[in-house]
Design a protein around this motif. Structure first.
Motif, PDB file in Angstrom:
ATOM      1  N   GLU A 183       0.910  -1.134  -0.034  1.00  0.00           N
ATOM      2  CA  GLU A 183       0.027  -0.207   0.003  1.00  0.00           C
ATOM      3  C   GLU A 183       0.838   1.283   0.040  1.00  0.00           C
ATOM      4  OE1 GLU A 183      -4.215   0.942   2.068  1.00  0.00           O
ATOM      5  OE2 GLU A 183      -2.614   0.847   3.465  1.00  0.00           O
ATOM      6  N   VAL A 184       0.702   2.122  -1.067  1.00  0.00           N
ATOM      7  CA  VAL A 184       1.508   3.155  -1.183  1.00  0.00           C
ATOM      8  C   VAL A 184       1.211   4.263   0.257  1.00  0.00           C
ATOM      9  CG1 VAL A 184       1.833   3.265  -3.614  1.00  0.00           C
ATOM     10  CG2 VAL A 184       0.030   4.534  -2.569  1.00  0.00           C
ATOM     11  N   THR A 185       2.275   5.038   0.625  1.00  0.00           N
ATOM     12  CA  THR A 185       2.197   5.734   1.750  1.00  0.00           C
ATOM     13  C   THR A 185       1.737   7.131   1.733  1.00  0.00           C
ATOM     14  OG1 THR A 185       4.674   6.025   1.661  1.00  0.00           O
ATOM     15  CG2 THR A 185       3.856   4.089   2.891  1.00  0.00           C
ATOM     16  N   ALA A 186       2.069   7.584   0.368  1.00  0.00           N
ATOM     17  CA  ALA A 186       1.683   9.293   0.323  1.00  0.00           C
ATOM     18  C   ALA A 186       0.488   9.265  -0.388  1.00  0.00           C
ATOM     19  CB  ALA A 186       2.864   9.619  -0.810  1.00  0.00           C
ATOM     20  N   ASP A 187      -0.365  10.071   0.072  1.00  0.00           N
ATOM     21  CA  ASP A 187      -1.877  10.389  -0.322  1.00  0.00           C
ATOM     22  C   ASP A 187      -1.761  10.941  -1.558  1.00  0.00           C
ATOM     23  OD1 ASP A 187      -3.208   9.181   1.951  1.00  0.00           O
ATOM     24  OD2 ASP A 187      -3.258  11.273   2.888  1.00  0.00           O
ATOM     25  N   TRP A 188      -1.009  12.030  -1.833  1.00  0.00           N
ATOM     26  CA  TRP A 188      -0.829  12.555  -3.238  1.00  0.00           C
ATOM     27  C   TRP A 188      -0.442  11.501  -4.578  1.00  0.00           C
ATOM     28  CZ3 TRP A 188       3.204  12.434  -6.402  1.00  0.00           C
ATOM     29  CH2 TRP A 188       4.691  11.869  -5.934  1.00  0.00           C
ATOM     30  N   PHE A 189       0.095  10.439  -4.082  1.00  0.00           N
ATOM     31  CA  PHE A 189       0.454   9.579  -5.043  1.00  0.00           C
ATOM     32  C   PHE A 189      -0.393   8.355  -5.339  1.00  0.00           C
ATOM     33  CE2 PHE A 189       3.166   5.690  -6.348  1.00  0.00           C
ATOM     34  CZ  PHE A 189       3.518   6.239  -7.516  1.00  0.00           C
ATOM     35  N   LYS A 190      -1.337   8.264  -4.556  1.00  0.00           N
ATOM     36  CA  LYS A 190      -2.532   7.191  -4.701  1.00  0.00           C
ATOM     37  C   LYS A 190      -3.133   7.362  -6.225  1.00  0.00           C
ATOM     38  CE  LYS A 190      -2.866   5.902   0.184  1.00  0.00           C
ATOM     39  NZ  LYS A 190      -3.571   6.038   1.143  1.00  0.00           N
ATOM     40  N   PRO A 191      -3.820   8.524  -6.227  1.00  0.00           N
ATOM     41  CA  PRO A 191      -4.378   8.695  -7.662  1.00  0.00           C
ATOM     42  C   PRO A 191      -3.618   8.677  -8.812  1.00  0.00           C
ATOM     43  CG  PRO A 191      -4.920  10.502  -6.111  1.00  0.00           C
ATOM     44  CD  PRO A 191      -3.784   9.826  -5.562  1.00  0.00           C
ATOM     45  N   ALA A 233       1.454  -8.952  10.784  1.00  0.00           N
ATOM     46  CA  ALA A 233       0.576  -9.677  11.604  1.00  0.00           C
ATOM     47  C   ALA A 233       0.487 -11.032  11.146  1.00  0.00           C
ATOM     48  CB  ALA A 233      -0.656  -9.117  12.106  1.00  0.00           C
ATOM     49  N   MET A 234       0.232 -11.308   9.979  1.00  0.00           N
ATOM     50  CA  MET A 234      -0.065 -12.522   9.597  1.00  0.00           C
ATOM     51  C   MET A 234       1.035 -13.622   9.672  1.00  0.00           C
ATOM     52  SD  MET A 234      -2.350 -11.764   6.175  1.00  0.00           S
ATOM     53  CE  MET A 234      -2.150 -13.304   5.379  1.00  0.00           C
ATOM     54  N   MET A 235       2.234 -12.953   9.418  1.00  0.00           N
ATOM     55  CA  MET A 235       3.480 -13.896   9.690  1.00  0.00           C
ATOM     56  C   MET A 235       3.740 -14.130  11.061  1.00  0.00           C
ATOM     57  SD  MET A 235       6.273 -12.221   6.737  1.00  0.00           S
ATOM     58  CE  MET A 235       7.331 -13.373   6.955  1.00  0.00           C
ATOM     59  N   GLU A 236       3.407 -13.396  11.844  1.00  0.00           N
ATOM     60  CA  GLU A 236       3.473 -13.444  13.272  1.00  0.00           C
ATOM     61  C   GLU A 236       2.586 -14.535  13.829  1.00  0.00           C
ATOM     62  OE1 GLU A 236       2.850  -9.641  14.826  1.00  0.00           O
ATOM     63  OE2 GLU A 236       4.774  -8.884  14.548  1.00  0.00           O
ATOM     64  N   ALA A 237       1.284 -14.704  13.366  1.00  0.00           N
ATOM     65  CA  ALA A 237       0.390 -15.747  13.525  1.00  0.00           C
ATOM     66  C   ALA A 237       0.758 -17.062  12.750  1.00  0.00           C
ATOM     67  CB  ALA A 237      -0.844 -15.450  13.083  1.00  0.00           C
ATOM     68  N   ALA A 238       1.594 -16.920  11.847  1.00  0.00           N
ATOM     69  CA  ALA A 238       1.948 -18.237  11.112  1.00  0.00           C
ATOM     70  C   ALA A 238       3.218 -18.874  12.113  1.00  0.00           C
ATOM     71  CB  ALA A 238       2.475 -17.915   9.887  1.00  0.00           C
ATOM     72  N   GLY A 239       3.869 -18.209  13.048  1.00  0.00           N
ATOM     73  CA  GLY A 239       4.746 -18.569  14.270  1.00  0.00           C
ATOM     74  C   GLY A 239       6.105 -18.034  13.733  1.00  0.00           C
ATOM     75  N   PHE A 240       6.224 -16.936  12.896  1.00  0.00           N
ATOM     76  CA  PHE A 240       7.584 -16.101  12.764  1.00  0.00           C
ATOM     77  C   PHE A 240       8.013 -15.284  13.796  1.00  0.00           C
ATOM     78  CE2 PHE A 240       6.341 -17.429   8.091  1.00  0.00           C
ATOM     79  CZ  PHE A 240       7.497 -18.115   7.913  1.00  0.00           C
ATOM     80  N   ALA A 241       9.238 -15.162  14.158  1.00  0.00           N
ATOM     81  CA  ALA A 241       9.536 -14.213  15.077  1.00  0.00           C
ATOM     82  C   ALA A 241      10.493 -13.081  14.360  1.00  0.00           C
ATOM     83  CB  ALA A 241      10.540 -15.053  16.040  1.00  0.00           C
ATOM     84  N   ARG A 242      10.549 -12.087  15.219  1.00  0.00           N
ATOM     85  CA  ARG A 242      11.146 -10.973  14.629  1.00  0.00           C
ATOM     86  C   ARG A 242      10.876 -10.451  13.436  1.00  0.00           C
ATOM     87  NH1 ARG A 242      15.732 -14.103  15.721  1.00  0.00           N
ATOM     88  NH2 ARG A 242      16.909 -13.388  13.680  1.00  0.00           N
ATOM     89  N   CYS A 243       9.575 -10.408  13.090  1.00  0.00           N
ATOM     90  CA  CYS A 243       9.120  -9.726  12.021  1.00  0.00           C
ATOM     91  C   CYS A 243       8.948  -8.528  11.803  1.00  0.00           C
ATOM     92  CB  CYS A 243       7.435 -10.384  11.781  1.00  0.00           C
ATOM     93  SG  CYS A 243       7.199 -12.118  11.930  1.00  0.00           S
ATOM     94  N   ARG A 244       9.466  -7.813  10.376  1.00  0.00           N
ATOM     95  CA  ARG A 244       9.422  -6.663  10.239  1.00  0.00           C
ATOM     96  C   ARG A 244       9.239  -6.445   8.889  1.00  0.00           C
ATOM     97  NH1 ARG A 244      14.764  -8.412  10.911  1.00  0.00           N
ATOM     98  NH2 ARG A 244      16.015  -7.712   9.039  1.00  0.00           N
ATOM     99  N   TYR A 245       9.153  -5.229   8.192  1.00  0.00           N
ATOM    100  CA  TYR A 245       9.044  -4.915   6.820  1.00  0.00           C
ATOM    101  C   TYR A 245       9.682  -3.699   6.467  1.00  0.00           C
ATOM    102  CZ  TYR A 245       5.120  -1.604   8.104  1.00  0.00           C
ATOM    103  OH  TYR A 245       4.377  -0.490   8.459  1.00  0.00           O
ATOM    104  N   ARG A 246      10.061  -3.396   5.173  1.00  0.00           N
ATOM    105  CA  ARG A 246      10.655  -2.239   4.967  1.00  0.00           C
ATOM    106  C   ARG A 246      10.048  -1.841   3.615  1.00  0.00           C
ATOM    107  NH1 ARG A 246      15.664   0.325   4.998  1.00  0.00           N
ATOM    108  NH2 ARG A 246      16.400  -1.135   6.451  1.00  0.00           N
ATOM    109  N   ASN A 247       9.573  -0.573   3.540  1.00  0.00           N
ATOM    110  CA  ASN A 247       8.947  -0.200   2.462  1.00  0.00           C
ATOM    111  C   ASN A 247       9.946   0.193   1.060  1.00  0.00           C
ATOM    112  OD1 ASN A 247       5.862  -0.120   2.964  1.00  0.00           O
ATOM    113  ND2 ASN A 247       6.358   1.599   4.114  1.00  0.00           N
ATOM    114  N   LEU A 248       9.648  -0.190  -0.112  1.00  0.00           N
ATOM    115  CA  LEU A 248      10.418   0.237  -1.285  1.00  0.00           C
ATOM    116  C   LEU A 248       9.521   1.124  -2.047  1.00  0.00           C
ATOM    117  CD1 LEU A 248      12.121  -3.002  -1.873  1.00  0.00           C
ATOM    118  CD2 LEU A 248      13.017  -1.354  -0.430  1.00  0.00           C
ATOM    119  N   SER A 249      10.076   2.215  -2.650  1.00  0.00           N
ATOM    120  CA  SER A 249       9.565   3.185  -3.478  1.00  0.00           C
ATOM    121  C   SER A 249       8.081   3.853  -2.871  1.00  0.00           C
ATOM    122  CB  SER A 249       9.305   2.563  -4.866  1.00  0.00           C
ATOM    123  OG  SER A 249      10.645   2.085  -5.248  1.00  0.00           O
TER     124      SER A 249
END
Length: 261
Positions: A183-191, A233-249
């Protein structure tokens, strides 16, 4: 074309016994067949279309995805939804001659394109090609040091089952990585992003691949995919530990990471 919602939250959940195929609700048992038809249709033009759709940026995302993965020489890697082999090819030098990569995909046409591509590049050793369903992997527990899936999780019918399987086949200390449109983070970019997704992509598909409908589905599937926090949250529920994400572009896509401990 009617105005399209810009995020998964704008859409109602699928009714009981159905799942999303783009913006359509279809019986759960039919999605795998429908997705298979899409990728059988686009397999021959998949690399060209990726370049056209992303202006080549997908190659930068994939290189970063692989270069930041926890993998070393001698490791055994499973690349799910491996398609035409982009990720597997990048991983090959990292695992070295003593390592191995299983390139898995549910679609036989995509696997054939990937195998032929590797052969054309003279990269024939160290790869296994296995047609498989990510929801039920044909491997014992603790089989791999790293499991990756790039731009494929959103097409899986039961994403929770696939994440549990990824966790199951990882060795203790192993890493799972998901590269997926988000999901893009900048409102101006969504359109701008919506215009590109729902007007430009199908037009490119019609012009270069003779298939607008498949690329309409791919655009819709991006909007239906869980956004960053939900997938974590889905990855954590599947059993994964130290879950994190990094946005690109700016959140056009994101890298999700989790570990088996």
């Amino acid at each position: 074309m009617n105005e399209q919602p810009s995020s998964p939250q704008d859409e109602k959940p699928a009714a009981a016994g159905t799942t999303h195929f783009g913006f359509r609700d279809v019986p759960v048992g039919e999605k795998q067949k429908l997705v298979g038809e899409v990728f059988s249709s686009v397999a021959g033009k998949y690399d060209l279309m990726n370049d056209l759709m992303s202006l080549g940026i997908h190659r930068v995302w994939k290189r970063y995805f692989v270069s930041t993965a926890q993998v070393k020489r001698g490791d055994r890697v499973l690349d799910l939804a491996g398609g035409t082999g982009d990720i597997a090819l990048l991983l090959r030098d990292r695992v070295g001659e003593t390592g191995s990569i299983v390139l898995g995909d549910i679609n036989g046409e995509m696997l054939r394109v990937g195998r032929d591509r590797m052969t054309d590049k003279g990269r024939v050793g160290g790869f296994e090609y296995v047609q498989m369903n990510a929801e039920k992997l044909p491997f014992p527990d603790a089989s791999f040091n790293l499991v990756t899936i790039a731009f494929g999780l959103r097409n899986v019918t039961d994403k929770d089952a696939a994440l549990r399987e990824m966790h199951r086949v990882l060795k203790v200390g192993g890493q799972a990585r998901v590269l997926e449109f988000s999901e893009v983070t900048a409102d101006w970019f969504k359109p701008v992003y919506d215009f590109h997704s729902f007007k430009v992509l199908p037009a490119l598909g019609r012009l270069f691949a003779g298939d607008a409908d498949s690329y309409q589905y791919l655009a819709e599937s991006i909007r239906k995919h869980p956004p960053q926090a939900e997938l974590q949250a889905m990855m954590e529920a599947a059993g994964f530990a130290r879950c994190r994400y990094r946005n690109l572009s700016g959140g056009i896509c994101a890298i999700h990471t989790g570990y088996r401990v």
